[in-house]
Design a protein around this motif. Structure first.
Motif, PDB file in Angstrom:
ATOM      1  N   ARG A  28      66.504  39.271  53.641  1.00 13.51           N
ATOM      2  CA  ARG A  28      66.469  37.875  54.089  1.00 13.51           C
ATOM      3  C   ARG A  28      67.551  37.620  55.141  1.00 13.51           C
ATOM      4  O   ARG A  28      67.307  36.909  56.129  1.00 13.51           O
ATOM      5  N   LEU A  29      68.727  38.181  54.950  1.00 13.24           N
ATOM      6  CA  LEU A  29      69.792  38.009  55.931  1.00 13.24           C
ATOM      7  C   LEU A  29      69.446  38.679  57.262  1.00 13.24           C
ATOM      8  O   LEU A  29      69.684  38.104  58.335  1.00 13.24           O
ATOM      9  N   ILE A  30      68.901  39.872  57.198  1.00 13.62           N
ATOM     10  CA  ILE A  30      68.506  40.572  58.438  1.00 13.62           C
ATOM     11  C   ILE A  30      67.435  39.770  59.172  1.00 13.62           C
ATOM     12  O   ILE A  30      67.467  39.658  60.400  1.00 13.62           O
ATOM     13  N   ARG A  31      66.496  39.214  58.426  1.00 14.49           N
ATOM     14  CA  ARG A  31      65.439  38.396  59.062  1.00 14.49           C
ATOM     15  C   ARG A  31      66.058  37.201  59.791  1.00 14.49           C
ATOM     16  O   ARG A  31      65.642  36.876  60.911  1.00 14.49           O
ATOM     17  N   ARG A  32      67.054  36.587  59.201  1.00 12.84           N
ATOM     18  CA  ARG A  32      67.713  35.455  59.863  1.00 12.84           C
ATOM     19  C   ARG A  32      68.437  35.919  61.120  1.00 12.84           C
ATOM     20  O   ARG A  32      68.404  35.255  62.156  1.00 12.84           O
ATOM     21  N   LEU A  33      69.138  37.053  61.015  1.00  6.16           N
ATOM     22  CA  LEU A  33      69.831  37.598  62.188  1.00  6.16           C
ATOM     23  C   LEU A  33      68.864  37.918  63.313  1.00  6.16           C
ATOM     24  O   LEU A  33      69.185  37.759  64.483  1.00  6.16           O
ATOM     25  N   ALA A  34      67.681  38.400  62.927  1.00 11.46           N
ATOM     26  CA  ALA A  34      66.659  38.763  63.921  1.00 11.46           C
ATOM     27  C   ALA A  34      65.937  37.553  64.476  1.00 11.46           C
ATOM     28  O   ALA A  34      65.150  37.674  65.408  1.00 11.46           O
ATOM     29  N   GLY A  35      66.194  36.395  63.883  1.00  8.75           N
ATOM     30  CA  GLY A  35      65.532  35.175  64.351  1.00  8.75           C
ATOM     31  C   GLY A  35      64.197  34.949  63.695  1.00  8.75           C
ATOM     32  O   GLY A  35      63.407  34.112  64.152  1.00  8.75           O
ATOM     33  N   GLY A  36      63.918  35.677  62.613  1.00  8.00           N
ATOM     34  CA  GLY A  36      62.615  35.546  61.925  1.00  8.00           C
ATOM     35  C   GLY A  36      62.633  34.581  60.795  1.00  8.00           C
ATOM     36  O   GLY A  36      63.592  33.997  60.408  1.00  8.00           O
TER      37      GLY A  36
END
Length: 163
Positions: free
Chosen positions: A155-163
């Protein structure tokens, strides 16, 4: 479940199955599950690395599949090679297409199903028996907690990726 298992035995197996389910794909109170965190992730987002040397969503999905496989081997005593290599963090494929991503998600689903099948086949009286490093019970609970841990990372990576 086989006849002859006590209510306590059935209860413990049901608890462990519930733990696996709630970490992987249930409507859990704690927030996103592993599979829930991977819903609607496209291949390009899955392959994106937040920084050099940091794991992508795809790498984490394969890592979770690998450890489900290892836990199944540990609790059953049946060794087999994982479909991908190297161990722990299998390499994501050079082909980073939607098809390849769906195939790796299917691998994750299959390893989860195999772990559930292994759990259901266990004699509940053997849950406290040593598997490498910990008891069978601890291995199974660890797999459930592992899913929740990596669901949060995804979930954190998705936020960082803008997803």
């Amino acid at each position: 479940m086989a006849k002859g298992k006590s209510a306590a035995d059935r209860s413990e197996l049901a608890f462990l199955e519930r733990a696996l389910h709630e970490g992987y794909d249930a409507d859990a109170w704690h927030g996103p599950t592993l599979r829930g965190s991977l819903r609607r992730v496209r291949a390009a987002e899955a392959a994106w690395e937040p920084d050099v040397g940091r794991h992508s969503i795809w790498a984490l999905a394969l890592h979770c599949a690998y450890w489900k496989h290892r836990v199944r081997c540990r609790v059953t005593g049946e060794e087999s090679r994982f479909a991908r290599g190297p161990s722990n963090f299998p390499a994501i494929p050079d082909d980073r297409s939607e098809r390849a991503w769906r195939e790796d998600l299917a691998l994750l689903d299959a390893t989860h199903a195999a772990l559930l099948e292994a759990l259901r086949s266990l004699d509940p009286s053997s849950l406290g028996d040593a598997a490498p490093r910990r008891s069978r019970r601890d291995q199974i609970l660890g797999a459930a907690f592992h899913d929740v841990y990596h669901a949060g990372q995804i979930r954190l990576i998705r936020r960082l990726a803008g997803g």
